[in-house]
Design a protein around this motif. Structure first.
Motif, PDB file in Angstrom:
ATOM      1  N   THR A  54       0.857  -1.181   0.000  1.00  0.00           N
ATOM      2  CA  THR A  54       0.000   0.000   0.000  1.00  0.00           C
ATOM      3  C   THR A  54       0.897   1.237   0.000  1.00  0.00           C
ATOM      4  N   VAL A  55       0.471   2.238  -0.761  1.00  0.00           N
ATOM      5  CA  VAL A  55       1.229   3.494  -0.862  1.00  0.00           C
ATOM      6  C   VAL A  55       0.385   4.601  -0.248  1.00  0.00           C
ATOM      7  N   GLN A  56       1.038   5.440   0.552  1.00  0.00           N
ATOM      8  CA  GLN A  56       0.390   6.593   1.159  1.00  0.00           C
ATOM      9  C   GLN A  56       1.176   7.863   0.820  1.00  0.00           C
ATOM     10  N   THR A  57       0.432   8.972   0.800  1.00  0.00           N
ATOM     11  CA  THR A  57       1.055  10.274   0.544  1.00  0.00           C
ATOM     12  C   THR A  57       0.639  11.259   1.633  1.00  0.00           C
ATOM     13  N   LYS A  58       1.452  12.303   1.760  1.00  0.00           N
ATOM     14  CA  LYS A  58       1.181  13.331   2.748  1.00  0.00           C
ATOM     15  C   LYS A  58       1.665  14.662   2.207  1.00  0.00           C
ATOM     16  N   THR A  59       0.784  15.672   2.294  1.00  0.00           N
ATOM     17  CA  THR A  59       1.136  17.028   1.885  1.00  0.00           C
ATOM     18  C   THR A  59       1.333  17.877   3.124  1.00  0.00           C
ATOM     19  N   GLN A  60       2.235  18.832   3.049  1.00  0.00           N
ATOM     20  CA  GLN A  60       2.580  19.699   4.170  1.00  0.00           C
ATOM     21  C   GLN A  60       1.343  20.165   4.919  1.00  0.00           C
ATOM     22  N   CYS A  70      -3.718   2.344  -5.197  1.00  0.00           N
ATOM     23  CA  CYS A  70      -2.497   1.614  -4.816  1.00  0.00           C
ATOM     24  C   CYS A  70      -2.613   1.062  -3.388  1.00  0.00           C
ATOM     25  N   VAL A  71      -3.732   0.410  -3.075  1.00  0.00           N
ATOM     26  CA  VAL A  71      -3.964  -0.188  -1.763  1.00  0.00           C
ATOM     27  C   VAL A  71      -4.029  -1.713  -1.922  1.00  0.00           C
ATOM     28  N   LEU A  95       5.896   3.705   1.576  1.00  0.00           N
ATOM     29  CA  LEU A  95       5.479   2.398   1.089  1.00  0.00           C
ATOM     30  C   LEU A  95       5.220   1.478   2.280  1.00  0.00           C
ATOM     31  N   GLY A  96       4.077   0.791   2.279  1.00  0.00           N
ATOM     32  CA  GLY A  96       3.738  -0.175   3.324  1.00  0.00           C
ATOM     33  C   GLY A  96       3.770  -1.592   2.780  1.00  0.00           C
ATOM     34  N   VAL A  97       4.409  -2.497   3.531  1.00  0.00           N
ATOM     35  CA  VAL A  97       4.499  -3.907   3.139  1.00  0.00           C
ATOM     36  C   VAL A  97       3.586  -4.704   4.067  1.00  0.00           C
TER      37      VAL A  97
END
Length: 343
Positions: A54-60, A70-71, A95-97
Motif C-alpha cells: 500500500t502506498v500513502q502520501t502526505k502534503t505539508q 495503490c492499496v 510504502l507499506g508492506v
C-alpha cells in the motif's frame, strides 16, 4: 579524526535504516518524475511473490492518506501523480508492506520535491514581423493525469515556469541575445530586435520550475530564420517598378478609345433631331422652313444629298429665283428668297 572506513560504514548503516522495516525486510523505493508526473517504484528482494503493498502520501500540514488505486496491490509500482495538487509544498510518500492482514510494515517516508523533477524540452517556432524576430515557446504535456483523457495539458497550466530564450547568429555564435521571462500564460512569446539583415539567426529555449533553477529542462531544438536584407528588398523594388510601368502602358494601349466606342442613337420618337452646331457660319438663305401639323423641322443645305423615301424626286428648282424647294407632299413651303427678304 574520522577515518574513511568508519565514515563509509556509518553511511551504509544510515541507508539501511531508511529502507528497512521493523521485521528486517528490505525494500528499495525510487521516485521517477517527468513533466510533473510522479511514479513510485520499489524492489523488495526478500519479499515473497504473494506480498502486497500500500502506498500513502502526505502534503505539508495534512495527514497520511492512502492512494486509492495503490492499496493492497501486488505490483511493484504506483503512479501518484494525481495525489499531489500543489507541487510547491512539501510532499511525502511512503510504502507499506503487508506481512499479514493485520500487520503492515512502513518504510521510511520519502520526500517528493523539485529535486526529483525532470522535464522534456519545449518546442519553439520563429517568424519575422517587420524588423523583429518573434519566438513562440510551447511546453510539453504534463504527465499529471488531472487532465481529461486524450487532452494535452501543458505544464504551464500547472506551474508558472521561468523561460529563457536565446537567439544567436548561426555563423557567429558570439553574437547572441538572451531573455528570461516568467511565463504566466500557456504559451510564451518573446520578441527580439536589432538583428543584422542578411544573417541567419537561430532560437532555442528551455524552462525551469518556479524559483528552482536546478529543475530545468534541456534546450529545445533550434529554429532558424534569415533576416531579410533591406538592400535586397530595395533592389527587388527597382526591378519590379519598370515591369509594372510597361504592363500599365500596354494595358492603356489595349483599352478602347472613346472615338471607337459606339454612339448612342437619338430616339426615333423625338420630334426634333438635334444636330451638333458647326463652327462654320450658315447662310440664312440656305435654310428652308416647312410647317405641317404644328411640327417644325430644320434642315440645312448640307444635307441635300440625303436619299428620300418618295418614288419621285422631291427636290424642285425655281428657274426665276435660283432656289430649290422640297416637295412636302401637301405641306406649306416657304421659299429661300422669301426667307432671305424677311431676315
Amino acid at each position: 579524526m574520522e577515518t574513511p572506513g568508519v565514515t563509509t560504514v556509518g553511511l551504509g548503516l544510515c541507508v539501511m535504516l531508511l529502507i528497512t522495516g521493523s521485521n528486517g525486510s528490505v525494500c528499495y523505493p525510487a521516485v521517477e518524475s517527468l513533466d510533473l508526473g510522479c511514479l513510485l517504484r520499489w524492489d523488495c528482494p526478500q519479499a515473497s511473490p504473494n506480498t502486497t503493498y500500500t502506498v500513502q502520501t502526505k502534503t505539508q500540514g495534512g495527514p497520511w492518506q492512502d492512494v486509492p488505486w495503490c492499496v493492497w496491490v501486488s505490483s511493484r509500482s504506483c503512479d501518484v501523480s494525481q495525489a499531489f495538487s500543489n507541487l510547491e509544498l512539501y510532499n511525502m510518500i511512503r510504502l507499506g508492506v503487508h506481512l499479514s492482514p493485520s500487520s503492515t510494515v512502513w518504510m521510511k517516508p520519502r520526500k517528493f520535491d523539485y529535486s526529483d523533477f525532470t522535464f522534456s524540452p519545449p518546442s519553439v517556432s520563429a517568424s519575422l514581423k517587420d524588423d523583429q524576430l518573434l519566438v513562440k515557446v510551447q511546453y510539453p504535456c504534463a504527465a499529471n493525469r488531472r487532465c481529461s483523457p486524450g487532452r494535452c495539458c501543458p505544464i504551464s497550466e500547472l506551474i508558472d515556469p521561468w523561460t529563457t530564450v536565446t537567439v544567436y547568429n548561426e555563423h557567429n555564435h558570439s553574437e547572441y541575445q538572451s531573455r528570461t521571462v516568467w511565463t504566466q500564460e500557456v504559451v510564451s512569446h518573446v520578441d527580439f530586435s536589432g538583428l543584422a539583415p542578411g544573417q541567419n539567426y537561430c532560437a532555442v529555449a528551455n524552462f525551469s520550475f518556479p524559483t528552482f533553477s536546478i529543475a530545468a529542462s534541456p534546450k529545445s531544438a533550434p529554429q532558424c530564420v534569415t533576416i531579410v536584407s533591406k538592400s535586397g528588398t530595395g533592389l527587388i523594388s527597382l526591378l519590379l517598378v519598370p515591369l509594372v510601368t510597361v504592363f500599365l502602358r500596354r494595358h492603356r494601349q489595349a483599352a478602347p478609345t472613346t472615338d471607337n466606342q459606339p454612339k448612342i442613337p437619338s430616339s426615333v420618337h423625338d420630334p426634333v433631331s438635334l444636330v451638333p452646331l458647326s463652327p462654320v457660319p450658315v447662310d440664312p438663305c440656305h435654310i428652308h422652313l416647312e410647317f405641317a401639323d404644328d411640327q417644325m423641322s430644320i434642315d440645312s443645305s448640307s444635307k441635300r444629298d440625303q436619299t428620300s423615301t418618295h418614288t419621285s424626286d422631291p427636290l424642285r428648282h425655281d428657274p426665276s429665283s435660283g432656289a430649290a424647294y422640297w416637295d412636302s407632299g401637301g405641306m406649306k413651303l416657304v421659299s429661300a428668297s422669301h426667307l432671305c427678304l424677311t431676315l
